[in-house]
Structures are given as C-alpha cells and as structure tokens.
Design an enzyme around this catalytic site. Structure first.
Site, mmCIF file in Angstrom:
data_model
loop_
_atom_site.group_PDB
_atom_site.id
_atom_site.type_symbol
_atom_site.label_atom_id
_atom_site.label_comp_id
_atom_site.label_asym_id
_atom_site.label_seq_id
_atom_site.Cartn_x
_atom_site.Cartn_y
_atom_site.Cartn_z
ATOM 1 N N ASP A 256 1.559 11.835 -2.202
ATOM 2 C CA ASP A 256 0.087 11.746 -2.989
ATOM 3 C C ASP A 256 0.283 12.220 -4.400
ATOM 4 O O ASP A 256 0.787 13.552 -4.497
ATOM 5 C CB ASP A 256 -0.907 12.117 -2.269
ATOM 6 C CG ASP A 256 -2.672 11.366 -2.715
ATOM 7 O OD1 ASP A 256 -3.171 10.715 -1.962
ATOM 8 O OD2 ASP A 256 -2.903 12.087 -3.351
ATOM 9 N N ASN B 159 0.763 1.800 -2.292
ATOM 10 C CA ASN B 159 -0.763 2.040 -2.171
ATOM 11 C C ASN B 159 -1.357 3.157 -3.504
ATOM 12 O O ASN B 159 -2.715 2.194 -2.904
ATOM 13 C CB ASN B 159 -1.123 2.807 -1.049
ATOM 14 C CG ASN B 159 -2.652 3.495 -0.625
ATOM 15 O OD1 ASN B 159 -2.997 1.688 -0.640
ATOM 16 N ND2 ASN B 159 -2.696 4.594 -0.303
ATOM 17 N N TYR C 152 -10.722 -2.652 -13.043
ATOM 18 C CA TYR C 152 -9.801 -2.768 -11.850
ATOM 19 C C TYR C 152 -9.597 -4.033 -11.410
ATOM 20 O O TYR C 152 -8.131 -4.206 -11.223
ATOM 21 C CB TYR C 152 -11.129 -1.874 -11.543
ATOM 22 C CG TYR C 152 -10.058 -2.311 -9.625
ATOM 23 C CD1 TYR C 152 -9.487 -1.078 -9.058
ATOM 24 C CD2 TYR C 152 -11.469 -2.356 -8.460
ATOM 25 C CE1 TYR C 152 -8.859 -1.091 -8.147
ATOM 26 C CE2 TYR C 152 -10.636 -2.154 -6.619
ATOM 27 C CZ TYR C 152 -9.632 -1.766 -6.527
ATOM 28 O OH TYR C 152 -8.824 -1.385 -5.535
ATOM 29 N N LYS D 86 -5.858 -5.422 -10.644
ATOM 30 C CA LYS D 86 -5.145 -5.871 -8.824
ATOM 31 C C LYS D 86 -4.767 -7.479 -9.578
ATOM 32 O O LYS D 86 -3.579 -8.049 -8.626
ATOM 33 C CB LYS D 86 -6.739 -5.626 -8.502
ATOM 34 C CG LYS D 86 -7.558 -4.213 -7.468
ATOM 35 C CD LYS D 86 -5.258 -3.576 -7.128
ATOM 36 C CE LYS D 86 -6.133 -2.213 -6.695
ATOM 37 N NZ LYS D 86 -5.045 -1.768 -5.508
ATOM 38 N N ALA E 3 -13.070 -1.869 3.158
ATOM 39 C CA ALA E 3 -12.282 -0.284 3.721
ATOM 40 C C ALA E 3 -13.123 0.737 3.560
ATOM 41 O O ALA E 3 -12.431 0.955 2.739
ATOM 42 C CB ALA E 3 -10.480 -0.468 3.796
#
Length: 259
Positions: free
Chosen positions: A47, A102, A167, A171, A200
């Site tokens: 991270d 991720n 975004y 994506k 989510a």
C-alpha cells in the site's frame, strides 16, 4: 436484504504466493488479502500508506503466521517501487503465483471544470499504475511459465455516471489492458482477468462520496444493498484459483445491477 454468511476457506490457493496492491485497511484489497490467507496462500501486502500497511500486516501476521505474511510499501506511480515490490516477493517467497492489482484513485468532478492535474492523477494511479504492476508481474511470471493476474476494474468502465469521466476512462482502460495483455500472456502460461465491482462499501468510500449518492447507488442494486468487500474478494479468489483455469481476458461483473 442482509449480506449472506461469510464463506469459509477451502484451500483454493494453498502455498500460492500472492502480491496485492492497496491492501491496507478495510476495502477490497484488505478483504482480498484475508481471503487469500484463508485459502492457504502466502501473501505480500502492499500500500502507499505505510502506517496503515504496517498495522494491517501486523494484524494478519498475528492471525495467520508471520511466515505467511510480508509487507512492502509501494506507490504504483513509481516504476522503481513497483519493480522493488516484485523483487521483494521473489526474495521472500521464491516466486509469484498471483498478482492482484487493486490500487486505484477516484474523485468527482464535471469534465467542464476538471483540471489536467485531476485527470492525470486518476489516470496515473488507476490505469498506468495497473499497467506498471501488470508488466512487473508478467516479467516475473514469464520466467516461471505460469501465474495469474487479477485486475480491479469497475462497472463505471461500462456505465455512465456524472462527474466520473476520469475514473470511468481509467477503468475502461483497465478492462482493455486486461483483454489485450491476456492474449500476449497466454504464450507463456499466464492468465489475466479482471473483476468489475459496482458498489462495495468501505470507510474510504464513505469519506469521498456523498450520502445522497451512496443511497441512490444502493437503490439501483437488485438486492437493495451494497456488496461487502469480501464478496468481491471471493470472485478475485475464484479468478486466482484453478477453478477458472480456462478463463483469460475476461472482465467479470461483481454486481447486482441490471446490465
């Protein structure tokens, strides 16, 4: 509708070495790290936030064993740090069987008011960062002759939403990257797929999204609720496992929305 009961591990990733970016905290990356460990894997969590990463790694090591958990801070906008991440994984585990890309950055801005810096930062982290990590993973896996890469995309790559041009473009690019490099990676026995979650819920999303928008997005879901991060992680584990051995270049929607 309430979420289903948590699904126990079934040894789907026993002894696999897994690298996961943006794995600190309570989001999809953190849930994926936990699910992979529950499935028997050894995991290198990464991270950009060093303090959160250290706390997450310590918690996972206490629960699953220090021999199965490693951690290294990595900013995916830095090629040097991405290369170091994969070198560390090979040093610690001897190989990389699974890479879960991720890391991503969102935000809300109408295009008419968006700056080049806003556009560029989202694209650099979300799309180019995924490319850097995919490339590093492929170079490691090519020498092994095997491996699996799972990228995190989003339904916004398919569906329009106001204020999300940067975004959504990023994506959609992750989806195209996944499809194209999967054809190349097949030459040396590596599979590349992506998940495409809709909604989510995790603490960071609450901080950057208005309550009104979250309520609206939740109402759009057929189940009338958002996904738990571990529900997305379950699909990532499936794609990382041998149960998806004939799948590559696919983008799997993790969503209860209508197409």
């Amino acid at each position: 509708m309430t979420p289903p009961a948590y699904v126990p591990g079934h040894g789907l990733l026993t002894d696999r070495a897994v690298v996961i970016t943006a794995a600190a905290g309570a989001g999809i990356g953190g849930a994926t790290a936990r699910r992979c460990l529950e499935e028997g894997a050894r995991v290198l969590v990464s991270d950009a936030h060093e303090r959160r990463l250290a706390a997450s790694a310590r918690e996972l090591a206490e629960e699953f064993g220090a021999d199965r958990v490693a951690a290294l801070a990595c900013d995916v906008t830095s090629e040097e740090q991405v290369v170091a991440l994969y070198a560390r994984a090979v040093e610690r585990f001897g190989r990389v069987d699974v890479a879960v890309n991720n890391a991503g950055l969102g935000g809300t801005a109408d295009l008419v008011d968006m700056t080049d810096d806003q556009w560029g930062r989202v694209l650099d982290i979300t799309l180019t960062g995924t490319m850097r990590c995919t490339r590093a993973a492929l170079r490691t896996m090519r020498d092994q002759g095997s491996g699996v890469i799972v990228n995190n995309a989003s339904v916004i790559g398919w569906r329009a939403q106001r204020g999300q041009s940067h975004y959504a473009a990023a994506k959609a690019g992750v989806m195209a990257l996944t499809r194209c490099c999967a054809l190349e990676a097949a030459d040396f026995g590596v599979r590349v797929n992506a998940v495409s979650p809709s909604l989510a819920m995790h603490p960071h999303l609450v901080k950057v999204t208005s309550e009104e928008l979250l309520d609206e997005l939740t109402r759009r879901e057929a189940f009338g609720r958002y996904a738990e991060p571990w529900e997305v992680a379950n699909v990532i584990v499936f794609l990382a496992s041998d149960y998806s051995s004939y799948m590559t270049g696919e983008v799997v929607s993790v969503s209860s929305q209508h197409a």
